[in-house]
Design an enzyme around this catalytic site. Structure first.
Site, PDB file in Angstrom:
ATOM      1  N   ILE A 111       0.839  -1.186   0.000  1.00 11.29           N
ATOM      2  CA  ILE A 111       0.000   0.000   0.000  1.00 11.29           C
ATOM      3  C   ILE A 111       0.881   1.247   0.000  1.00 11.29           C
ATOM      4  O   ILE A 111       2.004   1.226   0.501  1.00 11.29           O
ATOM      5  CB  ILE A 111      -0.954  -0.018   1.230  1.00 11.29           C
ATOM      6  CG1 ILE A 111      -1.930   1.161   1.206  1.00 11.29           C
ATOM      7  CG2 ILE A 111      -0.184  -0.057   2.538  1.00 11.29           C
ATOM      8  CD1 ILE A 111      -3.047   1.059   2.252  1.00 11.29           C
ATOM      9  N   CYS A 112       0.361   2.315  -0.615  1.00 10.66           N
ATOM     10  CA  CYS A 112       1.015   3.620  -0.585  1.00 10.66           C
ATOM     11  C   CYS A 112       2.446   3.534  -1.142  1.00 10.66           C
ATOM     12  O   CYS A 112       2.671   3.002  -2.218  1.00 10.66           O
ATOM     13  CB  CYS A 112       0.982   4.176   0.841  1.00 10.66           C
ATOM     14  SG  CYS A 112       1.499   5.898   1.009  1.00 10.66           S
ATOM     15  N   GLY A 113       3.418   4.054  -0.415  1.00 12.51           N
ATOM     16  CA  GLY A 113       4.791   4.090  -0.909  1.00 12.51           C
ATOM     17  C   GLY A 113       5.360   2.728  -1.218  1.00 12.51           C
ATOM     18  O   GLY A 113       6.247   2.602  -2.082  1.00 12.51           O
TER      19      GLY A 113
END
Length: 207
Positions: A111-113
């Protein structure tokens, strides 16, 4: 994988770990309430070393095991929360382990970065995926734009990806992949936490 080897869900921990992004998933996995097979899974943290890390929220976390000790055969899933390290050499060992997991068809949830780290390694090029924004991944020079989906969370085979602003949807994909709940129970869980509908709570209390 053997039954025993498939019962540990590993969560990668590193400095700048985004506290909120895996919390719904790990709490649901570790809490036996409403589960199809209560107590089937345990959650363990994995770090580059056993040295403590500091999350974005300032929490100090001591890893349970190191990456060198982790193999796909001994894990049910590797969860990669967001972080600020993904474009640096410090994150490469986590990406390398994710590559091994995917090659072995053992789920990886990013998720995300963390999706940025996978994108830079070419691990999103041939799989449907999402991230915080297509432009974010394109800024990293990845080649998977044709498979980008502008959705909150996406599952494609062993790969789960999610947007930073969608920890509940990310968790829903993880819980479905691991078959933690019966489908109807997962629907009620999401009704409560995702749709903010209190009816989900009463449905869960009746399980």
């Amino acid at each position: 994988m053997t039954e025993n080897s498939a019962t540990t869900v590993h969560v990668a921990v590193y400095d700048t770990y985004a506290d909120w992004e895996a919390g719904f998933a790990t709490a649901a996995i570790n809490r036996p309430d409403w589960q199809r097979k209560p107590g089937r899974y345990v959650v363990r943290t994995v770090g580059a070393s056993l040295d403590p890390i500091r999350t974005t929220g300032g929490m100090r976390v001591l890893p349970d095991v190191t990456l060198d000790e982790l193999t796909p055969a001994e894990s049910a899933m590797l969860i990669l929360p967001g972080n600020d390290l993904f474009p640096t050499p410090a994150y490469q060992p986590f990406v390398a382990r994710a590559r091994e997991f995917l090659a072995a068809d053992v789920p990886v949830a990013a998720i995300c970065g963390a999706t940025g780290g996978l994108a830079m390694a070419g691990l999103l090029d041939d799989r449907a995926h999402t991230s915080n924004a297509l432009e974010f991944l394109q800024s990293l020079g990845y080649g998977g734009a044709a498979n980008y989906r502008d959705e909150l969370a996406v599952t494609d085979g062993p790969l789960i990806t999610g947007k930073a602003q969608a920890p509940v949807e990310f968790a829903r994909e993880i819980l479905a992949k691991l078959e933690v709940y019966e489908p109807a129970v997962l629907d009620s869980w999401y009704k409560l936490y995702g749709s903010k509908d209190p009816a989900g709570f009463y449905e869960l209390m009746s399980v």
